[in-house]
Design a protein around this motif. Structure first.
Motif, PDB file in Angstrom:
ATOM      1  N   ALA A  87      -8.681  -5.547   7.414  1.00  0.00           N
ATOM      2  CA  ALA A  87     -10.081  -5.331   7.786  1.00  0.00           C
ATOM      3  C   ALA A  87     -10.417  -3.840   7.753  1.00  0.00           C
ATOM      4  CB  ALA A  87     -10.358  -5.910   9.165  1.00  0.00           C
ATOM      5  N   TYR A  88      -9.489  -3.002   8.227  1.00  0.00           N
ATOM      6  CA  TYR A  88      -9.737  -1.556   8.228  1.00  0.00           C
ATOM      7  C   TYR A  88      -9.937  -1.047   6.798  1.00  0.00           C
ATOM      8  CZ  TYR A  88      -9.182   3.423   8.433  1.00  0.00           C
ATOM      9  OH  TYR A  88      -9.401   4.765   8.252  1.00  0.00           O
ATOM     10  N   CYS A  89      -9.016  -1.346   5.907  1.00  0.00           N
ATOM     11  CA  CYS A  89      -9.095  -0.844   4.534  1.00  0.00           C
ATOM     12  C   CYS A  89     -10.350  -1.364   3.830  1.00  0.00           C
ATOM     13  CB  CYS A  89      -7.847  -1.224   3.748  1.00  0.00           C
ATOM     14  SG  CYS A  89      -6.311  -0.490   4.373  1.00  0.00           S
ATOM     15  N   GLN A  90     -10.678  -2.621   4.054  1.00  0.00           N
ATOM     16  CA  GLN A  90     -11.874  -3.198   3.438  1.00  0.00           C
ATOM     17  C   GLN A  90     -13.138  -2.490   3.920  1.00  0.00           C
ATOM     18  OE1 GLN A  90     -11.771  -7.430   4.206  1.00  0.00           O
ATOM     19  NE2 GLN A  90      -9.887  -7.694   3.020  1.00  0.00           N
ATOM     20  N   SER A  91     -13.104  -1.924   5.130  1.00  0.00           N
ATOM     21  CA  SER A  91     -14.302  -1.287   5.690  1.00  0.00           C
ATOM     22  C   SER A  91     -14.765  -0.084   4.870  1.00  0.00           C
ATOM     23  CB  SER A  91     -14.065  -0.881   7.148  1.00  0.00           C
ATOM     24  OG  SER A  91     -13.279   0.297   7.237  1.00  0.00           O
ATOM     25  N   PHE A  92     -13.866   0.474   4.045  1.00  0.00           N
ATOM     26  CA  PHE A  92     -14.291   1.577   3.175  1.00  0.00           C
ATOM     27  C   PHE A  92     -13.865   1.335   1.721  1.00  0.00           C
ATOM     28  CE2 PHE A  92     -10.204   2.835   4.734  1.00  0.00           C
ATOM     29  CZ  PHE A  92      -9.650   3.787   3.892  1.00  0.00           C
ATOM     30  N   SER A  93     -13.935   0.044   1.337  1.00  0.00           N
ATOM     31  CA  SER A  93     -13.740  -0.402  -0.059  1.00  0.00           C
ATOM     32  C   SER A  93     -12.354  -0.093  -0.609  1.00  0.00           C
ATOM     33  CB  SER A  93     -14.822   0.201  -0.969  1.00  0.00           C
ATOM     34  OG  SER A  93     -16.096  -0.164  -0.508  1.00  0.00           O
ATOM     35  N   HIS A  94     -11.331  -0.206   0.238  1.00  0.00           N
ATOM     36  CA  HIS A  94      -9.944  -0.052  -0.170  1.00  0.00           C
ATOM     37  C   HIS A  94      -9.222  -1.377   0.079  1.00  0.00           C
ATOM     38  CE1 HIS A  94     -10.830   4.173  -0.430  1.00  0.00           C
ATOM     39  NE2 HIS A  94      -9.564   4.516  -0.618  1.00  0.00           N
ATOM     40  N   VAL A  95      -7.990  -1.471  -0.390  1.00  0.00           N
ATOM     41  CA  VAL A  95      -7.154  -2.638  -0.107  1.00  0.00           C
ATOM     42  C   VAL A  95      -5.918  -2.178   0.654  1.00  0.00           C
ATOM     43  CG1 VAL A  95      -7.956  -4.020  -2.054  1.00  0.00           C
ATOM     44  CG2 VAL A  95      -6.011  -2.498  -2.352  1.00  0.00           C
ATOM     45  N   CYS A  96      -5.455  -3.040   1.531  1.00  0.00           N
ATOM     46  CA  CYS A  96      -4.275  -2.722   2.334  1.00  0.00           C
ATOM     47  C   CYS A  96      -3.012  -2.908   1.505  1.00  0.00           C
ATOM     48  CB  CYS A  96      -4.233  -3.623   3.564  1.00  0.00           C
ATOM     49  SG  CYS A  96      -2.765  -3.353   4.583  1.00  0.00           S
ATOM     50  N   ILE A  97      -2.115  -1.925   1.610  1.00  0.00           N
ATOM     51  CA  ILE A  97      -0.822  -1.980   0.935  1.00  0.00           C
ATOM     52  C   ILE A  97       0.299  -2.191   1.959  1.00  0.00           C
ATOM     53  CG2 ILE A  97       0.782  -0.669  -0.539  1.00  0.00           C
ATOM     54  CD1 ILE A  97      -1.880  -1.528  -1.886  1.00  0.00           C
ATOM     55  N   ALA A  98       0.110  -1.636   3.166  1.00  0.00           N
ATOM     56  CA  ALA A  98       1.126  -1.760   4.221  1.00  0.00           C
ATOM     57  C   ALA A  98       0.484  -1.538   5.578  1.00  0.00           C
ATOM     58  CB  ALA A  98       2.247  -0.738   4.005  1.00  0.00           C
ATOM     59  N   ALA A  99       1.145  -2.100   6.610  1.00  0.00           N
ATOM     60  CA  ALA A  99       0.664  -1.973   7.980  1.00  0.00           C
ATOM     61  C   ALA A  99       1.862  -1.810   8.908  1.00  0.00           C
ATOM     62  CB  ALA A  99      -0.135  -3.205   8.380  1.00  0.00           C
ATOM     63  N   ALA A 100       1.659  -1.074  10.006  1.00  0.00           N
ATOM     64  CA  ALA A 100       2.754  -0.868  10.957  1.00  0.00           C
ATOM     65  C   ALA A 100       2.207  -0.366  12.290  1.00  0.00           C
ATOM     66  CB  ALA A 100       3.760   0.146  10.405  1.00  0.00           C
ATOM     67  N   GLU A 101       3.032  -0.449  13.309  1.00  0.00           N
ATOM     68  CA  GLU A 101       2.767   0.196  14.598  1.00  0.00           C
ATOM     69  C   GLU A 101       3.618   1.462  14.620  1.00  0.00           C
ATOM     70  OE1 GLU A 101       1.020   0.837  16.903  1.00  0.00           O
ATOM     71  OE2 GLU A 101       1.880   0.738  18.872  1.00  0.00           O
ATOM     72  N   GLU A 102       3.024   2.538  15.131  1.00  0.00           N
ATOM     73  CA  GLU A 102       3.737   3.812  15.154  1.00  0.00           C
ATOM     74  C   GLU A 102       4.472   3.988  16.485  1.00  0.00           C
ATOM     75  OE1 GLU A 102       0.978   5.302  18.072  1.00  0.00           O
ATOM     76  OE2 GLU A 102       0.854   3.777  16.548  1.00  0.00           O
ATOM     77  N   VAL A 103       5.394   4.947  16.508  1.00  0.00           N
ATOM     78  CA  VAL A 103       6.208   5.194  17.696  1.00  0.00           C
ATOM     79  C   VAL A 103       5.393   5.858  18.796  1.00  0.00           C
ATOM     80  CG1 VAL A 103       8.221   6.433  18.593  1.00  0.00           C
ATOM     81  CG2 VAL A 103       8.356   5.313  16.361  1.00  0.00           C
ATOM     82  N   ASN A 104       4.783   7.027  18.497  1.00  0.00           N
ATOM     83  CA  ASN A 104       4.089   7.772  19.550  1.00  0.00           C
ATOM     84  C   ASN A 104       3.045   8.708  18.945  1.00  0.00           C
ATOM     85  OD1 ASN A 104       3.433   8.815  22.061  1.00  0.00           O
ATOM     86  ND2 ASN A 104       5.064  10.337  22.018  1.00  0.00           N
ATOM     87  N   GLU A 105       1.906   8.148  18.542  1.00  0.00           N
ATOM     88  CA  GLU A 105       0.824   8.959  17.977  1.00  0.00           C
ATOM     89  C   GLU A 105       1.305   9.786  16.782  1.00  0.00           C
ATOM     90  OE1 GLU A 105      -2.353   8.577  19.189  1.00  0.00           O
ATOM     91  OE2 GLU A 105      -1.449   7.090  20.493  1.00  0.00           O
ATOM     92  N   ASP A 106       2.150   9.194  15.943  1.00  0.00           N
ATOM     93  CA  ASP A 106       2.761   9.917  14.832  1.00  0.00           C
ATOM     94  C   ASP A 106       2.892   8.998  13.624  1.00  0.00           C
ATOM     95  OD1 ASP A 106       4.904   8.219  15.485  1.00  0.00           O
ATOM     96  OD2 ASP A 106       5.940   9.777  16.615  1.00  0.00           O
ATOM     97  N   CYS A 107       3.648   9.408  12.651  1.00  0.00           N
ATOM     98  CA  CYS A 107       3.843   8.633  11.426  1.00  0.00           C
ATOM     99  C   CYS A 107       5.161   7.869  11.411  1.00  0.00           C
ATOM    100  CB  CYS A 107       3.753   9.568  10.213  1.00  0.00           C
ATOM    101  SG  CYS A 107       2.120  10.329  10.030  1.00  0.00           S
ATOM    102  N   LEU A 108       5.894   7.903  12.499  1.00  0.00           N
ATOM    103  CA  LEU A 108       7.157   7.174  12.581  1.00  0.00           C
ATOM    104  C   LEU A 108       6.869   5.705  12.870  1.00  0.00           C
ATOM    105  CD1 LEU A 108       9.253   9.723  14.666  1.00  0.00           C
ATOM    106  CD2 LEU A 108       9.245   9.393  12.190  1.00  0.00           C
ATOM    107  N   VAL A 109       7.474   4.806  12.100  1.00  0.00           N
ATOM    108  CA  VAL A 109       7.207   3.381  12.207  1.00  0.00           C
ATOM    109  C   VAL A 109       8.053   2.754  13.319  1.00  0.00           C
ATOM    110  CG1 VAL A 109       7.355   1.166  11.001  1.00  0.00           C
ATOM    111  CG2 VAL A 109       6.535   3.204   9.790  1.00  0.00           C
TER     112      VAL A 109
END
Length: 134
Positions: A87-109
């Motif tokens: 839904a997020y990616c579609q909101s700006f005309s993109h497609v989702c490739i991957a999704a995850a929850e992060e560790v602590n406000e960062d890019c670590l999965v």
């Protein structure tokens, strides 16, 4: 060229591999607190345009949490009003490739999810979005 970047939120624990430098050659990781570098990352082109991620500039992405971007068309985004990366990616005309929850406000999965899976119990999620047709 040489760019000043931040680390991958690990305090230089992995030396040069800790630098937020993708596709390039990182230099020395110097542990110092420089707020101007927080969240800064550089992604170097591979020379093959087909291999380069294709997405809008992060400045055009809606609802990015704390300006946290991870390169490779991935950003930390708010779960409200979209509770899935699809839904997020579609909101700006993109497609989702991957999704995850992060560790602590960062890019670590913390854990990976499917693009259509609701990430609940948190205010943000990591979404990888690309332009359609890539």
């Amino acid at each position: 060229q040489r760019y000043n970047v931040g680390d991958t939120w690990d305090g230089c624990a992995n030396g040069a591999a800790s630098l937020a430098c993708e596709g390039g050659t990182p230099g020395d990781c110097v542990k110092q607190n420089d707020p101007s570098r927080q969240g800064m990352k550089v992604t170097c082109a591979t020379g093959d345009p087909a291999a380069a991620p294709s997405c809008a500039p992060f400045a055009d992405w809606p609802d990015v949490d704390g300006h946290v971007t991870c390169g490779g068309c991935t950003a930390l985004v708010l779960t409200t009003p979209h509770n899935t990366c699809d839904a997020y990616c579609q909101s700006f005309s993109h497609v989702c490739i991957a999704a995850a929850e992060e560790v602590n406000e960062d890019c670590l999965v913390k854990y990976e999810a499917s693009c259509g899976q609701a990430i609940i119990g948190t205010s943000d999620m990591l979404c990888t979005c690309e332009l359609p047709g890539r």
